[in-house]
Design a protein around this motif. Structure first.
Motif, PDB file in Angstrom:
ATOM      1  N   VAL A  80      -4.157   8.432  17.943  1.00 28.32           N
ATOM      2  CA  VAL A  80      -3.903   7.054  17.604  1.00 28.32           C
ATOM      3  C   VAL A  80      -4.859   6.756  16.498  1.00 28.32           C
ATOM      4  O   VAL A  80      -5.388   6.288  16.754  1.00 28.32           O
ATOM      5  CB  VAL A  80      -3.888   6.683  18.784  1.00 28.32           C
ATOM      6  CG1 VAL A  80      -3.070   4.774  18.249  1.00 28.32           C
ATOM      7  CG2 VAL A  80      -3.125   6.951  20.065  1.00 28.32           C
ATOM      8  N   ASP A  81      -3.974   6.369  15.325  1.00 33.00           N
ATOM      9  CA  ASP A  81      -5.259   6.121  14.375  1.00 33.00           C
ATOM     10  C   ASP A  81      -5.188   4.633  13.921  1.00 33.00           C
ATOM     11  O   ASP A  81      -4.738   3.687  15.085  1.00 33.00           O
ATOM     12  CB  ASP A  81      -4.063   6.625  13.209  1.00 33.00           C
ATOM     13  CG  ASP A  81      -2.675   6.585  12.746  1.00 33.00           C
ATOM     14  OD1 ASP A  81      -2.207   5.416  13.289  1.00 33.00           O
ATOM     15  OD2 ASP A  81      -1.932   6.573  12.461  1.00 33.00           O
ATOM     16  N   ARG A  82      -5.486   4.426  12.795  1.00 36.27           N
ATOM     17  CA  ARG A  82      -6.423   3.286  12.864  1.00 36.27           C
ATOM     18  C   ARG A  82      -5.167   2.142  12.331  1.00 36.27           C
ATOM     19  O   ARG A  82      -5.241   1.031  13.014  1.00 36.27           O
ATOM     20  CB  ARG A  82      -7.033   2.660  11.333  1.00 36.27           C
ATOM     21  CG  ARG A  82      -8.835   3.890  12.617  1.00 36.27           C
ATOM     22  CD  ARG A  82      -9.825   3.434  11.002  1.00 36.27           C
ATOM     23  NE  ARG A  82     -11.256   4.093  11.890  1.00 36.27           N
ATOM     24  CZ  ARG A  82     -12.191   4.565  10.760  1.00 36.27           C
ATOM     25  NH1 ARG A  82     -12.136   3.515   9.621  1.00 36.27           N
ATOM     26  NH2 ARG A  82     -13.105   4.885  11.190  1.00 36.27           N
ATOM     27  N   ALA A  83      -4.588   2.508  11.792  1.00 33.79           N
ATOM     28  CA  ALA A  83      -3.220   1.444  11.142  1.00 33.79           C
ATOM     29  C   ALA A  83      -2.479   1.180  12.162  1.00 33.79           C
ATOM     30  O   ALA A  83      -1.949   0.547  12.978  1.00 33.79           O
ATOM     31  CB  ALA A  83      -2.174   2.384  10.818  1.00 33.79           C
ATOM     32  N   THR A  84      -1.972   2.465  13.742  1.00 32.53           N
ATOM     33  CA  THR A  84      -1.652   2.311  14.878  1.00 32.53           C
ATOM     34  C   THR A  84      -1.909   0.871  15.876  1.00 32.53           C
ATOM     35  O   THR A  84      -1.684  -0.070  16.501  1.00 32.53           O
ATOM     36  CB  THR A  84      -1.309   3.052  15.092  1.00 32.53           C
ATOM     37  OG1 THR A  84      -0.304   3.891  14.760  1.00 32.53           O
ATOM     38  CG2 THR A  84      -0.099   2.998  17.425  1.00 32.53           C
ATOM     39  N   VAL A  85      -3.503   1.521  15.730  1.00 37.39           N
ATOM     40  CA  VAL A  85      -4.459   0.051  16.856  1.00 37.39           C
ATOM     41  C   VAL A  85      -4.378  -1.332  15.905  1.00 37.39           C
ATOM     42  O   VAL A  85      -4.256  -2.320  16.611  1.00 37.39           O
ATOM     43  CB  VAL A  85      -5.299   0.796  16.654  1.00 37.39           C
ATOM     44  CG1 VAL A  85      -6.431   0.050  17.451  1.00 37.39           C
ATOM     45  CG2 VAL A  85      -5.941   2.316  17.825  1.00 37.39           C
ATOM     46  N   ARG A  86      -4.754  -0.833  14.504  1.00 41.59           N
ATOM     47  CA  ARG A  86      -4.044  -2.757  13.789  1.00 41.59           C
ATOM     48  C   ARG A  86      -3.374  -3.210  14.427  1.00 41.59           C
ATOM     49  O   ARG A  86      -3.108  -3.984  14.139  1.00 41.59           O
ATOM     50  CB  ARG A  86      -4.828  -1.992  12.859  1.00 41.59           C
ATOM     51  CG  ARG A  86      -4.835  -3.076  11.846  1.00 41.59           C
ATOM     52  CD  ARG A  86      -5.302  -3.624  10.339  1.00 41.59           C
ATOM     53  NE  ARG A  86      -6.134  -1.989  10.049  1.00 41.59           N
ATOM     54  CZ  ARG A  86      -6.049  -0.815   9.848  1.00 41.59           C
ATOM     55  NH1 ARG A  86      -4.858  -0.656   9.109  1.00 41.59           N
ATOM     56  NH2 ARG A  86      -6.394  -0.497   8.854  1.00 41.59           N
ATOM     57  N   GLN A  87      -2.732  -2.615  13.976  1.00 42.01           N
ATOM     58  CA  GLN A  87      -0.738  -3.016  14.153  1.00 42.01           C
ATOM     59  C   GLN A  87      -0.584  -3.506  15.871  1.00 42.01           C
ATOM     60  O   GLN A  87      -0.206  -4.812  16.330  1.00 42.01           O
ATOM     61  CB  GLN A  87       0.201  -2.230  14.004  1.00 42.01           C
ATOM     62  CG  GLN A  87       2.040  -2.316  14.394  1.00 42.01           C
ATOM     63  CD  GLN A  87       3.101  -1.466  14.226  1.00 42.01           C
ATOM     64  OE1 GLN A  87       2.606  -0.469  14.258  1.00 42.01           O
ATOM     65  NE2 GLN A  87       4.226  -1.963  14.343  1.00 42.01           N
ATOM     66  N   LEU A  88      -1.653  -2.380  16.900  1.00 40.51           N
ATOM     67  CA  LEU A  88      -1.188  -3.388  18.256  1.00 40.51           C
ATOM     68  C   LEU A  88      -2.019  -4.659  18.479  1.00 40.51           C
ATOM     69  O   LEU A  88      -1.900  -5.318  18.858  1.00 40.51           O
ATOM     70  CB  LEU A  88      -1.069  -1.998  19.105  1.00 40.51           C
ATOM     71  CG  LEU A  88      -1.993  -2.507  20.545  1.00 40.51           C
ATOM     72  CD1 LEU A  88      -0.575  -2.847  21.556  1.00 40.51           C
ATOM     73  CD2 LEU A  88      -2.337  -1.188  20.896  1.00 40.51           C
ATOM     74  N   SER A  89      -2.516  -4.448  18.087  1.00 39.17           N
ATOM     75  CA  SER A  89      -4.271  -5.564  17.778  1.00 39.17           C
ATOM     76  C   SER A  89      -3.665  -7.227  17.604  1.00 39.17           C
ATOM     77  O   SER A  89      -3.352  -8.349  17.573  1.00 39.17           O
ATOM     78  CB  SER A  89      -5.433  -5.600  17.307  1.00 39.17           C
ATOM     79  OG  SER A  89      -6.117  -4.467  17.349  1.00 39.17           O
ATOM     80  N   ASP A  90      -3.220  -7.057  15.690  1.00 38.05           N
ATOM     81  CA  ASP A  90      -2.105  -7.769  15.121  1.00 38.05           C
ATOM     82  C   ASP A  90      -1.355  -8.043  16.304  1.00 38.05           C
ATOM     83  O   ASP A  90      -1.084  -9.628  16.759  1.00 38.05           O
ATOM     84  CB  ASP A  90      -1.335  -7.720  14.157  1.00 38.05           C
ATOM     85  CG  ASP A  90      -2.813  -7.169  12.953  1.00 38.05           C
ATOM     86  OD1 ASP A  90      -3.382  -7.688  13.164  1.00 38.05           O
ATOM     87  OD2 ASP A  90      -2.176  -6.711  11.910  1.00 38.05           O
TER      88      ASP A  90
END
Length: 560
Positions: free
Chosen positions: A297-307
């Motif tokens: 689970v890459d950072r971009a996916t985690v960032r999208q989830l966090s947003d």
């Protein structure tokens, strides 16, 4: 007790053709594989593997001094006659009517007692167990000592219970001797339902053409050649093919010698389990693909989830309230004292959301925190959270076989219902920095009071002069600065300077409010990201970790 501990003592001193320790380690790896994938993969896909692990543990813990060989065949193939001929006794009923053999018969070369536990596990009734060797035989049967020969029911019996019994027993025996006759050696059921399913068991499969005494030598060779061709199509090109006849003792010699070698080798049980292991593990390989790291689970996916979670948690509203709180407190500390009290009558924006200026130590160290009044997420925000949670699962599942996708989706959604409360707690426990008072606020506040004091002094001085005139006392002459009396200068200067200072500081306060908003949003997003990792990413990574370990275990299972 582990499988290795259970059978290690029984496997000492085995030769290296099928290494017993290596086989047990592979079985242990299969058991580990199943423990890892059981929570995530469909049960139906794992039944055969579970059955093998249990069966292998049972077989290896029982007598390894005995080799269980089954005679299997269709009605009329003569397997019962062959059974009696090998035993040199009439033990199993012979006939041409259907069905003849309804239960398995067992003939044990050597004492019966040591083989009883093994026969109990196989399921041969006590009344169907026979002892072949006796004192009268001398050493005639010594070469077969340890052989447990079974005569199975007909696999094509009209009785369904007989067919089921055959299938059950074929899964338990160490070696199978398939008995065919010249008329039905090409039977479709025999080849498609049985022999082709034993392609991983060529080492424990023997095919005998029985009743070969009915054929001429030339015809026998023709039939044997055709039978070998069929076996090659079944995936058993290396399986021995022999010609036998129960009526001609000389035509049993090759089969008997083969059985003697099998008994002497003590390898049949290990070979059977090794073949079972390959056969069972083959379908499992489609469940395991390329390596997958826990950080799939890459950072971009985690960032999208966090947003998405930040929007759902009202981070924007809280950040705006933090900026408003900064302005509110700045005005209360640096504003014109005349209206400063009125400012205090207005509630702090953070307090309207039931957010403390600084979370207490107890609130930070525990999950027991008061609920906030941050607006609840709307339908669009909830939908966005759902989509991003599924995106996390989809990103993790991308390099894996499709069978893992449901498990990853379930893992990602496993704590979704707990997210609203977790997000609210995260917001409530985040230090927004609103409890700090900048030093310059204090300095400006003191200056404002000095200016208001000057204004008060000026008005007091002017009132004193007015009182003197009213009382008819000598007129007071005020000092002047230019043409302006000093009291008037104090009054007007204190009031105007205080107001101008307040107005001059407003851009600075607004800049500070924007900076406070940015910091608050960063801290809130950090807290929200921790929630995202704990409630969504961590369960997904748990599945990925299980996949990685299962992949390693299956690699060991498949090693030969």
């Amino acid at each position: 007790m582990s499988l290795i501990e259970k059978v290690r003592g029984a496997l000492t001193g085995v030769d290296g053709r099928v290494d017993a320790e290596e086989l047990v380690q592979r079985l242990e790896s299969l058991a580990k594989f199943l423990r890892l994938v059981d929570p995530y993969l469909p049960d139906a896909d794992l039944v055969a593997a579970h059955t093998l692990v249990e069966r292998a543990g049972n077989r290896l813990s029982l007598s390894r001094d005995h080799t269980v060989v089954a005679l299997a065949g269709s009605t009329g193939s003569g397997k019962s006659s062959l059974f009696n001929a090998l035993a040199r006794l009439k033990l199993s009923p012979v006939g041409v009517r259907r069905p003849t053999t309804g239960a398995a018969h067992a003939c044990v070369w050597g004492p019966l007692e040591p083989a009883n536990q093994l026969l109990d596990w196989i399921g041969v009734l006590p009344r169907q167990r026979f002892i072949r060797e006796s004192a009268l035989d001398g050493d005639d049967e010594a070469a077969l000592r340890g052989l447990v020969l079974l005569d199975l029911p007909d696999f094509d019996s009209i009785e369904r219970s007989h067919r089921l019994e055959v299938d059950r027993l074929l899964g338990l025996v160490d070696q199978v001797v398939w008995v065919v006759d010249p008329q039905k050696y090409g039977d479709r059921i025999l080849h498609q339902a049985y022999l082709s399913q034993f392609r991983e068991h060529a080492g424990v499969t023997i095919v005998v053409l029985n009743q070969a005494d009915r054929l001429s030598t030339g015809d026998t060779e023709v039939v044997l050649a055709d039978l070998r061709r069929l076996l090659e199509e079944d995936g058993l090109p290396s399986a021995p093919v022999l010609a036998t006849s129960a009526k001609q003792p000389g035509m049993l010699q090759e089969l008997r010698e083969t059985l003697e070698k099998t008994v002497a080798d003590r390898q049949a049980a290990l070979r059977r389990l090794a073949g079972d292991l390959q056969a069972v593990s083959e379908p499992l390989t489609v469940m395991i693909g390329p390596p997958a790291a826990e950080d799939e689970v890459d950072r971009a996916t985690v960032r999208q989830l966090s947003d998405a979670l930040a929007a759902s948690a009202g981070v924007g509203a809280v950040a705006d309230a933090t900026a408003g709180s900064y302005r509110h407190r700045a005005a209360a500390s640096t504003g014109w004292p005349i209206v400063r009290g009125l400012r205090r009558l207005r509630p702090d924006p953070l307090r309207r959301l039931h957010l403390a200026e600084k979370p207490s130590t107890d609130a930070v160290s525990t999950d027991i925190v008061p609920r906030t009044s941050v607006p609840e997420a709307d339908a669009a925000q909830k939908s966005a959270v759902g989509l991003t949670v599924r995106a996390v699962a989809a990103r993790a599942a991308a390099p894996l076989p499709a069978v893992w996708a449901p498990a990853l989706t379930n893992a990602a959604r496993s704590r979704v219902d707990d997210l609203p409360d977790a997000l609210d707690r995260a917001v409530a426990k985040t230090d927004l920095g609103a409890g700090r008072t900048p030093l310059w606020w204090r300095g400006v506040g003191v200056l404002q009071w000095l200016l208001i004091a000057a204004a008060v002094a000026g008005i007091g001085w002017l009132l004193a002069g007015y009182a003197v005139r009213v009382l008819g006392l000598p007129e007071v002459h005020y000092p002047k600065v230019g043409a302006v009396p000093l009291p008037t200068l104090f009054l007007l200067g204190g009031v105007v300077a205080g107001l101008l200072l307040w107005l001059a500081l407003k851009p600075i306060v607004n800049w500070g409010a924007r900076r406070a908003r940015v910091k608050a949003e960063q801290r809130l997003r950090a807290s929200i990201t921790e929630v995202a990792r704990e409630y969504v990413v961590a369960p997904v990574r748990e599945v990925l970790n299980a996949y990685a370990q299962a992949r390693e275990a299956l690699t060991t299972v498949r090693s030969e």
